[in-house]
Scaffold this motif. Structure first.
Motif, short mmCIF file in Angstrom:
data_model
loop_
_atom_site.label_atom_id
_atom_site.label_comp_id
_atom_site.label_asym_id
_atom_site.label_seq_id
_atom_site.Cartn_x
_atom_site.Cartn_y
_atom_site.Cartn_z
N LEU A 288 0.84 -1.20 0.00
CA LEU A 288 0.00 0.00 0.00
C LEU A 288 0.87 1.25 0.00
O LEU A 288 1.96 1.24 0.59
CB LEU A 288 -0.89 0.04 1.25
CG LEU A 288 -2.05 -0.92 1.36
CD1 LEU A 288 -2.79 -0.69 2.68
CD2 LEU A 288 -3.01 -0.76 0.19
N ALA A 289 0.36 2.29 -0.64
CA ALA A 289 1.09 3.56 -0.60
C ALA A 289 0.16 4.62 -0.04
O ALA A 289 -1.03 4.67 -0.36
CB ALA A 289 1.54 3.95 -2.01
N LEU A 290 0.69 5.46 0.82
CA LEU A 290 -0.10 6.55 1.42
C LEU A 290 0.67 7.86 1.24
O LEU A 290 1.53 8.20 2.05
CB LEU A 290 -0.33 6.26 2.90
CG LEU A 290 -1.00 7.35 3.73
CD1 LEU A 290 -2.37 7.71 3.19
CD2 LEU A 290 -1.09 6.94 5.18
N PRO A 291 0.38 8.60 0.16
CA PRO A 291 1.03 9.89 -0.03
C PRO A 291 0.27 10.95 0.76
O PRO A 291 -0.86 11.29 0.43
CB PRO A 291 0.91 10.15 -1.54
CG PRO A 291 -0.19 9.23 -2.02
CD PRO A 291 -0.55 8.28 -0.93
N LEU A 292 0.91 11.46 1.82
CA LEU A 292 0.24 12.47 2.64
C LEU A 292 0.50 13.86 2.10
O LEU A 292 1.62 14.21 1.75
CB LEU A 292 0.73 12.37 4.09
CG LEU A 292 0.27 11.12 4.84
CD1 LEU A 292 0.90 11.09 6.22
CD2 LEU A 292 -1.23 11.11 4.96
N ILE A 293 -0.61 14.64 2.05
CA ILE A 293 -0.47 16.00 1.53
C ILE A 293 -1.16 16.99 2.45
O ILE A 293 -2.25 16.72 2.94
CB ILE A 293 -1.10 16.09 0.12
CG1 ILE A 293 -0.39 15.13 -0.84
CG2 ILE A 293 -1.04 17.51 -0.42
CD1 ILE A 293 -1.06 15.02 -2.18
N GLY A 294 -0.50 18.13 2.65
CA GLY A 294 -1.16 19.22 3.37
C GLY A 294 -0.90 19.23 4.86
O GLY A 294 0.09 18.71 5.35
N ILE A 295 -1.87 19.85 5.57
CA ILE A 295 -1.72 20.01 7.01
C ILE A 295 -2.27 18.79 7.73
O ILE A 295 -3.34 18.31 7.40
CB ILE A 295 -2.49 21.25 7.49
CG1 ILE A 295 -1.98 22.49 6.76
CG2 ILE A 295 -2.35 21.42 9.00
CD1 ILE A 295 -2.84 23.71 6.99
N ILE A 296 -1.52 18.32 8.69
CA ILE A 296 -2.00 17.18 9.45
C ILE A 296 -2.18 17.58 10.90
O ILE A 296 -1.22 17.71 11.65
CB ILE A 296 -1.01 16.00 9.37
CG1 ILE A 296 -0.81 15.63 7.90
CG2 ILE A 296 -1.55 14.80 10.13
CD1 ILE A 296 -0.01 14.40 7.67
N ASP A 297 -3.45 17.79 11.28
CA ASP A 297 -3.70 18.12 12.69
C ASP A 297 -4.12 16.85 13.42
O ASP A 297 -4.23 15.78 12.82
CB ASP A 297 -4.78 19.20 12.80
CG ASP A 297 -6.09 18.74 12.18
OD1 ASP A 297 -6.98 19.60 12.01
OD2 ASP A 297 -6.23 17.54 11.87
N SER A 298 -4.37 16.98 14.71
CA SER A 298 -4.71 15.82 15.53
C SER A 298 -5.85 15.01 14.95
O SER A 298 -5.78 13.80 14.83
CB SER A 298 -5.13 16.31 16.93
OG SER A 298 -4.32 15.75 17.89
N LEU A 299 -6.93 15.71 14.59
CA LEU A 299 -8.13 15.03 14.10
C LEU A 299 -7.84 14.27 12.82
O LEU A 299 -8.21 13.12 12.66
CB LEU A 299 -9.22 16.08 13.83
CG LEU A 299 -10.61 15.70 14.33
CD1 LEU A 299 -10.57 15.47 15.83
CD2 LEU A 299 -11.61 16.79 14.00
N ARG A 300 -7.13 14.92 11.90
CA ARG A 300 -6.83 14.30 10.63
C ARG A 300 -5.90 13.11 10.83
O ARG A 300 -6.06 12.05 10.23
CB ARG A 300 -6.21 15.32 9.68
CG ARG A 300 -6.26 14.81 8.27
CD ARG A 300 -5.77 15.79 7.26
NE ARG A 300 -5.39 15.03 6.07
CZ ARG A 300 -4.48 15.39 5.19
NH1 ARG A 300 -3.84 16.53 5.37
NH2 ARG A 300 -4.21 14.64 4.15
N ALA A 301 -4.94 13.29 11.71
CA ALA A 301 -3.98 12.22 11.98
C ALA A 301 -4.73 10.99 12.49
O ALA A 301 -4.43 9.86 12.10
CB ALA A 301 -2.96 12.68 13.01
N GLN A 302 -5.71 11.23 13.36
CA GLN A 302 -6.52 10.15 13.89
C GLN A 302 -7.23 9.40 12.76
O GLN A 302 -7.19 8.17 12.67
CB GLN A 302 -7.56 10.77 14.84
CG GLN A 302 -8.39 9.80 15.60
CD GLN A 302 -7.61 9.09 16.68
OE1 GLN A 302 -6.51 9.48 17.06
NE2 GLN A 302 -8.16 8.02 17.15
#
Lengths: 403, 133, 134
Positions: A288-302
């Motif tokens: 699997l690939a997970l390209p993360l983009i943008g701002i990662i806050d607590s909620l999004r990280a969860q």
């Protein structure tokens, strides 16, 4: 208790001329400002009453039997003084008990016999009758005001006594679909949706005890089985001498429906946003690939963590490449979330590779003392893929002659 | 929806029972699977402490509201020996990982709000809350 | 609910079933493991490892919806004891929500391998056995 104003009070005597003169004399001797008028017959009395309508109600003193009919006809066939338009006293020719009872049951407030002694008391009787009349009027006006208010209200108003509905205003009738007759004496919880009855009972008790001030929501079921949401408050009152509950509520059905639809929409948006913000791609069998983009806050990280882990289980992937090239900034919080995600994935039995760590990010992480542990890292997605393929036992070779 | 419940804790079976109740109430509140897991695990830890150190105690569940937020509040109490140094017990590293039931700092990490009061010889009260996001 | 759990436990003369697949043992934890049951489980597993000379143990935890410090200790201890008897332990079917909770709580499964499912767990053990023979 309000004191009677000392303005003149009109009195209409309905008697023959001789008697009227005598009675007038009695009133003129009295020091109260009486304004005596006279009519000899029913017809003329009725005429007078019509002409003087709108003024303060006069005291009518009428003989039991008049030339053109019984004095009681002036009462218009009512049964209690409450229903009268004016206070009425009947004069009896003799002390006939039956006639007296009849008079009192037809709306008269008192009877006086034209025997010598009693008749001289007439002015005093008149004053007493007026007192009582004032009291009746006040009470009647208060009731009319309440009903007018209640019926014009956009709020449901009801009175419950001994667990039954004793009063239900127009709004409540319209909302529930039940007529006034059907509502009166209905069990107070009948309208309430069965699932909400316990809650309503508890909240009402709390509110009446003073333990709760906030109105409470619940559902009612209308006559044709529809469900409406209401927001209610209750208070203790005295009704006809006994304790009762006065309730008022607003129809919040529309608001609830909108709330519901809003929640749905937000949930849908959130889900699709979740999917968009956590683009997990299966780039190879078991990778699997997970390209993360943008701002990662607590909620999004969860969210990212949950989505990724679920996808790992769904696809049975043994390698996950997490690329952070596009992540706006990597501070302690973000790094901690990443570590958590990697640890959780590892716990499931999957290996993670971190790719796209820019020089500044590497610096920050070292400076912050963050240890990415034994997590393998590679420069970019391609190198991550190569690592993964090798791990899975593939050999990667370039075709002879290719660039 | 269940708004409040109280249970006794005196043995292993009660720990399982308490976990179930916590999970169900969390579910009804609309909390996600992971939050349900966090709550169940925190309950398990705290309830186990009660069984291990106090012999018996109580657990109290309550749905709480703050403004427009909704959440679950759990209070675990006992009249056991109490914790001599609460601060020390709440410090990370005090628990051996995979270790013996004390698990307080771990439980704290799983929850949004965590309060603990303890007095030697009197007992311990732990309250935690998990809010719906 | 409490009384029915006690009944189930008393019924467990065969405790938690342990199967043999190839050189390995496979077992699945379906019910909450409390004190007595946990101890009995550990004993059963170790006895069977000795009897069959198993080189690996796969524990399926798909059904576990709570993994607290107690059960973590039971599993970690079991893995350590199994290792002393020459068998490696693999946990399979861990739920994502449990994995997250374990990480946040701070518990770690020392000495335990993990795999996504039984098939992968067997693959892993076969590889380990092959590698250790080299």
């Amino acid at each position: 208790m309000a004191e009677s104003k000392v303005t003149s009070r009109k009195v209409l005597l309905v008697e023959n001329e001789e008697e009227a003169k005598f009675i007038r004399g009695l009133f003129e001797k009295d020091d109260f400002p009486w304004d005596i008028c006279w009519a000899p017959t029913l017809k003329e009395a009725a005429e007078w009453l019509r002409r003087n309508k709108g003024d303060r109600a006069p005291l009518v003193i009428a003989d039991y039997s008049l030339p053109d009919g019984p004095g009681l006809d002036l009462a218009g066939g009512v049964k209690t003084p409450d229903e009268m338009d004016f206070p009425l006293v009947i004069l009896l020719g003799d002390g006939n008990e039956e006639k007296a009872i009849e008079a009192l049951k037809s709306g008269a407030l008192d009877c006086v016999t034209k025997g010598e002694k009693e008749i001289e008391d007439l002015p005093r009787v008149a004053k007493d009758v007026l007192h009582e009349w004032d009291y009746i009027t006040e009470r009647r006006e208060a009731k009319e005001l309440f009903t007018a208010l209640a019926d014009s209200s956009q709020i449901g108003i009801y009175i419950v006594q001994e667990r039954r509905i004793r009063f239900a205003n127009l709004f409540l009738q319209r909302l529930s679909g039940f007529s006034e007759e059907e509502l009166l004496n209905m069990d107070s919880l009948m309208l309430v949706h069965p699932e909400d009855r316990e809650k309503v009972r508890k909240n009402a008790i709390k509110m009446l005890k003073g333990e709760r001030s906030a109105p409470y929501e619940f559902r009612i079921v209308t006559k044709d089985g529809r469900i409406k949401w209401v927001l209610e408050s209750v208070t203790s009152i005295r009704h006809q001498g006994k304790r009762a509950v006065l309730g008022n509520f607003m129809d919040i059905t529309e608001r609830k429906e909108m709330e519901g639809r809003l929640k749905e929409t937000v949930e849908k948006l959130r889900k699709s946003q979740e999917e968009l913000s956590t683009p997990v791609v299966q780039i190879w069998d078991r990778i699997l690939a997970l390209p993360l983009i943008g701002i990662i806050d607590s909620l999004r990280a969860q969210d990212i963590m949950e989505v990724l882990l679920n996808r790992i289980v769904e696809t049975g992937s043994e390698i996950v490449i997490i690329d952070i090239t596009g992540v706006s900034s990597v501070d302690t919080e973000v790094a901690n979330h990443l570590i958590k995600t990697v640890q959780a994935a590892t716990l499931l039995g999957t290996e993670c590779v971190l790719t796209g760590i820019k020089p500044e990010v590497a610096q920050t992480m070292i400076q912050l003392g963050l240890n990415m542990g034994e997590v393998p890292t590679r420069r970019n997605m391609q190198e991550g893929l190569l690592y993964g393929l090798k791990k899975l036992g593939y050999e990667v070779q370039k075709e002879r002659g290719a660039q | 929806m269940l708004e409040e419940k109280e249970m006794e804790i005196k043995d292993e079976y009660d720990i399982v029972g308490a976990r179930s109740v916590g999970k169900v109430m969390a579910q009804e509140l609309g909390l996600g699977v992971v939050d349900q897991s966090r709550i169940s695990t925190a309950i398990s830890e705290l309830a186990r402490n009660v069984v291990l150190y106090a012999g018996k105690g109580k657990i109290h569940f309550r749905v709480v509201r703050r403004g427009s937020k909704e959440g679950l509040e759990v209070t675990v109490s006992d009249e056991g020996p109490g914790i001599p140094d609460v601060e020390l017990a709440m410090m990370d590293g005090y628990t051996t990982s995979g270790g013996l039931g004390v698990g307080l700092p771990g439980a704290k990490r799983l929850t949004d709000e965590f309060e603990i009061r303890s007095e030697v010889g009197k007992g311990t009260v732990v309250t935690f809350r998990k809010w719906k996001r | 609910m409490n009384s029915s759990l006690r009944e189930v436990e008393e019924m467990q003369q065969e405790q938690i079933p342990i199967l043999k697949i190839e050189d390995f043992l496979v077992t699945s934890i379906q019910i909450p493991l409390h004190d007595k049951l946990a101890l009995a489980f550990q004993e059963d597993v170790l006895r069977k490892i000795e009897k069959t000379n198993a080189k690996g143990l796969i524990i399926d935890v798909t059904a576990l919806d709570v993994v607290d410090s107690f059960i973590t200790r039971v599993l970690v201890e079991l893995a350590a004891m199994a290792r002393m008897m020459g068998a490696k332990t693999v946990l399979v079917g861990l739920r994502p929500s449990i994995a997250i909770t374990l990480v946040e709580f701070g518990l770690n499964l020392r000495g335990i391998y993990t795999a996504l499912n039984l098939e992968k767990g067997l693959k892993l053990l076969r590889k380990e056995v092959r590698d250790s023979k080299l």
